[in-house]
Design a protein around this motif. Structure first.
Motif, PDB file in Angstrom:
ATOM      1  N   LEU A   1       0.834  -1.190   0.000  1.00  0.00           N
ATOM      2  CA  LEU A   1       0.000   0.000   0.000  1.00  0.00           C
ATOM      3  C   LEU A   1       0.878   1.252   0.000  1.00  0.00           C
ATOM      4  CD1 LEU A   1      -2.690  -0.970   2.682  1.00  0.00           C
ATOM      5  CD2 LEU A   1      -2.639  -1.498   0.236  1.00  0.00           C
ATOM      6  N   SER A   2       0.374   2.280  -0.666  1.00  0.00           N
ATOM      7  CA  SER A   2       1.053   3.565  -0.672  1.00  0.00           C
ATOM      8  C   SER A   2       0.082   4.651  -0.262  1.00  0.00           C
ATOM      9  CB  SER A   2       1.590   3.888  -2.070  1.00  0.00           C
ATOM     10  OG  SER A   2       2.517   2.921  -2.497  1.00  0.00           O
ATOM     11  N   CYS A   3       0.596   5.669   0.383  1.00  0.00           N
ATOM     12  CA  CYS A   3      -0.203   6.830   0.764  1.00  0.00           C
ATOM     13  C   CYS A   3       0.633   8.069   0.504  1.00  0.00           C
ATOM     14  CB  CYS A   3      -0.614   6.746   2.221  1.00  0.00           C
ATOM     15  SG  CYS A   3      -1.434   8.237   2.838  1.00  0.00           S
ATOM     16  N   ALA A   4       0.193   8.852  -0.457  1.00  0.00           N
ATOM     17  CA  ALA A   4       0.920  10.060  -0.825  1.00  0.00           C
ATOM     18  C   ALA A   4       0.213  11.285  -0.262  1.00  0.00           C
ATOM     19  CB  ALA A   4       1.017  10.161  -2.346  1.00  0.00           C
ATOM     20  N   ALA A   5       0.969  12.111   0.413  1.00  0.00           N
ATOM     21  CA  ALA A   5       0.436  13.337   0.991  1.00  0.00           C
ATOM     22  C   ALA A   5       0.790  14.517   0.098  1.00  0.00           C
ATOM     23  CB  ALA A   5       1.009  13.558   2.385  1.00  0.00           C
ATOM     24  N   SER A   6      -0.161  15.419  -0.046  1.00  0.00           N
ATOM     25  CA  SER A   6       0.071  16.627  -0.841  1.00  0.00           C
ATOM     26  C   SER A   6      -0.650  17.794  -0.195  1.00  0.00           C
ATOM     27  CB  SER A   6      -0.413  16.429  -2.279  1.00  0.00           C
ATOM     28  OG  SER A   6      -1.808  16.199  -2.305  1.00  0.00           O
ATOM     29  N   GLY A   7      -0.354  18.984  -0.683  1.00  0.00           N
ATOM     30  CA  GLY A   7      -0.977  20.176  -0.131  1.00  0.00           C
ATOM     31  C   GLY A   7      -0.012  20.926   0.758  1.00  0.00           C
ATOM     32  N   SER A   8      -0.526  21.418   1.860  1.00  0.00           N
ATOM     33  CA  SER A   8       0.263  22.245   2.776  1.00  0.00           C
ATOM     34  C   SER A   8       1.061  21.366   3.741  1.00  0.00           C
ATOM     35  CB  SER A   8      -0.654  23.189   3.552  1.00  0.00           C
ATOM     36  OG  SER A   8      -1.384  24.022   2.659  1.00  0.00           O
ATOM     37  N   ILE A   9       2.155  20.816   3.211  1.00  0.00           N
ATOM     38  CA  ILE A   9       3.019  19.953   4.016  1.00  0.00           C
ATOM     39  C   ILE A   9       4.131  20.801   4.612  1.00  0.00           C
ATOM     40  CG2 ILE A   9       4.501  17.926   4.021  1.00  0.00           C
ATOM     41  CD1 ILE A   9       1.620  17.262   3.378  1.00  0.00           C
ATOM     42  N   PHE A  10       4.213  20.819   5.937  1.00  0.00           N
ATOM     43  CA  PHE A  10       5.242  21.617   6.607  1.00  0.00           C
ATOM     44  C   PHE A  10       6.141  20.744   7.465  1.00  0.00           C
ATOM     45  CE2 PHE A  10       3.615  25.540   5.160  1.00  0.00           C
ATOM     46  CZ  PHE A  10       2.234  25.500   5.245  1.00  0.00           C
ATOM     47  N   SER A  11       5.516  20.031   8.376  1.00  0.00           N
ATOM     48  CA  SER A  11       6.292  19.253   9.332  1.00  0.00           C
ATOM     49  C   SER A  11       5.451  18.073   9.797  1.00  0.00           C
ATOM     50  CB  SER A  11       6.696  20.124  10.516  1.00  0.00           C
ATOM     51  OG  SER A  11       7.434  19.365  11.468  1.00  0.00           O
ATOM     52  N   ILE A  12       5.565  16.993   9.059  1.00  0.00           N
ATOM     53  CA  ILE A  12       4.792  15.800   9.402  1.00  0.00           C
ATOM     54  C   ILE A  12       5.437  15.117  10.600  1.00  0.00           C
ATOM     55  CG2 ILE A  12       3.994  13.556   8.617  1.00  0.00           C
ATOM     56  CD1 ILE A  12       4.169  14.649   5.748  1.00  0.00           C
ATOM     57  N   SER A  13       4.677  14.887  11.630  1.00  0.00           N
ATOM     58  CA  SER A  13       5.235  14.239  12.810  1.00  0.00           C
ATOM     59  C   SER A  13       4.959  12.736  12.829  1.00  0.00           C
ATOM     60  CB  SER A  13       4.683  14.874  14.084  1.00  0.00           C
ATOM     61  OG  SER A  13       3.265  14.793  14.105  1.00  0.00           O
ATOM     62  N   PHE A  14       3.889  12.337  12.171  1.00  0.00           N
ATOM     63  CA  PHE A  14       3.511  10.927  12.235  1.00  0.00           C
ATOM     64  C   PHE A  14       2.721  10.551  11.001  1.00  0.00           C
ATOM     65  CE2 PHE A  14       2.270   6.985  14.255  1.00  0.00           C
ATOM     66  CZ  PHE A  14       1.007   6.722  13.749  1.00  0.00           C
ATOM     67  N   MET A  15       2.977   9.357  10.505  1.00  0.00           N
ATOM     68  CA  MET A  15       2.138   8.770   9.469  1.00  0.00           C
ATOM     69  C   MET A  15       1.885   7.323   9.847  1.00  0.00           C
ATOM     70  SD  MET A  15       3.560  10.366   5.883  1.00  0.00           S
ATOM     71  CE  MET A  15       2.034  10.023   4.975  1.00  0.00           C
ATOM     72  N   GLY A  16       0.694   6.862   9.555  1.00  0.00           N
ATOM     73  CA  GLY A  16       0.381   5.499   9.946  1.00  0.00           C
ATOM     74  C   GLY A  16      -0.726   4.893   9.123  1.00  0.00           C
ATOM     75  N   TRP A  17      -0.913   3.614   9.324  1.00  0.00           N
ATOM     76  CA  TRP A  17      -1.954   2.844   8.662  1.00  0.00           C
ATOM     77  C   TRP A  17      -2.898   2.269   9.707  1.00  0.00           C
ATOM     78  CZ3 TRP A  17      -2.727   2.828   3.528  1.00  0.00           C
ATOM     79  CH2 TRP A  17      -1.672   3.234   2.706  1.00  0.00           C
ATOM     80  N   TYR A  18      -4.167   2.344   9.393  1.00  0.00           N
ATOM     81  CA  TYR A  18      -5.215   1.787  10.229  1.00  0.00           C
ATOM     82  C   TYR A  18      -6.099   0.935   9.328  1.00  0.00           C
ATOM     83  CZ  TYR A  18      -3.743   5.322  13.567  1.00  0.00           C
ATOM     84  OH  TYR A  18      -2.995   6.087  14.434  1.00  0.00           O
ATOM     85  N   ARG A  19      -6.905   0.085   9.943  1.00  0.00           N
ATOM     86  CA  ARG A  19      -7.820  -0.713   9.135  1.00  0.00           C
ATOM     87  C   ARG A  19      -9.132  -0.910   9.866  1.00  0.00           C
ATOM     88  NH1 ARG A  19      -4.640  -6.562   9.348  1.00  0.00           N
ATOM     89  NH2 ARG A  19      -5.099  -7.077  11.537  1.00  0.00           N
ATOM     90  N   GLN A  20     -10.165  -1.137   9.074  1.00  0.00           N
ATOM     91  CA  GLN A  20     -11.481  -1.374   9.638  1.00  0.00           C
ATOM     92  C   GLN A  20     -12.161  -2.479   8.856  1.00  0.00           C
ATOM     93  OE1 GLN A  20     -14.008   2.093   9.918  1.00  0.00           O
ATOM     94  NE2 GLN A  20     -15.233   1.149  11.520  1.00  0.00           N
ATOM     95  N   ALA A  21     -12.436  -3.560   9.550  1.00  0.00           N
ATOM     96  CA  ALA A  21     -13.151  -4.677   8.947  1.00  0.00           C
ATOM     97  C   ALA A  21     -14.652  -4.487   9.171  1.00  0.00           C
ATOM     98  CB  ALA A  21     -12.680  -5.989   9.564  1.00  0.00           C
ATOM     99  N   PRO A  22     -15.475  -5.113   8.363  1.00  0.00           N
ATOM    100  CA  PRO A  22     -16.927  -4.966   8.528  1.00  0.00           C
ATOM    101  C   PRO A  22     -17.374  -5.339   9.934  1.00  0.00           C
ATOM    102  CG  PRO A  22     -16.434  -6.026   6.447  1.00  0.00           C
ATOM    103  CD  PRO A  22     -15.138  -5.925   7.181  1.00  0.00           C
TER     104      PRO A  22
END
Length: 115
Positions: free
Chosen positions: A20-41
């Motif tokens: 999986l990939s997650c690309a961030a765009s827009g007003s990026i200044f200082s990202i402190s954390f990135m993560g993945w979560y999931r939700q099953a039915p």
């Protein structure tokens, strides 16, 4: 404002792999954390893995040894390499980003693991 776009989900057989990939765009200044979560039915959203700006990673016990989170700070992209997938990994996977105490979420990408 920050936008997150996830990709890489799909249908895979048990034992297979996905990235999986997650690309961030827009007003990026200082990202402190990135993560993945999931939700099953029928279940609550749960954390899968996270990575701080310093590169510290953490994983849910259920994915340790099978999933690897990584981050490209130049591209503002976080990845989740998933291996040895199990049917119980089936869920919608969401990307989360925290910047200056504000969190942002992606729209989610479906991962389905068939037995």
């Amino acid at each position: 404002q920050v936008q997150l776009v996830e990709s890489g989900g799909g249908l895979v057989q048990a034992g297979g792999s996905l990235r999986l990939s997650c690309a961030a765009s827009g007003s990026i200044f200082s990202i402190s954390f990135m993560g993945w979560y999931r939700q099953a039915p029928g279940k609550q959203r749960e954390v899968v893995a996270g990575i701080t700006s310093g590169g510290t990673t953490n994983y849910a016990d259920s994915v340790k040894g099978r999933f690897t989170i990584s981050r490209d700070n130049v591209k503002n992209t976080v990845y989740l390499q998933m291996s040895s997938l199990k049917p119980e990994d089936t869920a919608v996977y969401y990307c989360r980003l925290v910047q200056r105490a504000v969190e942002y979420w992606g729209q989610g990408t479906q991962v389905t693991v068939s037995s």
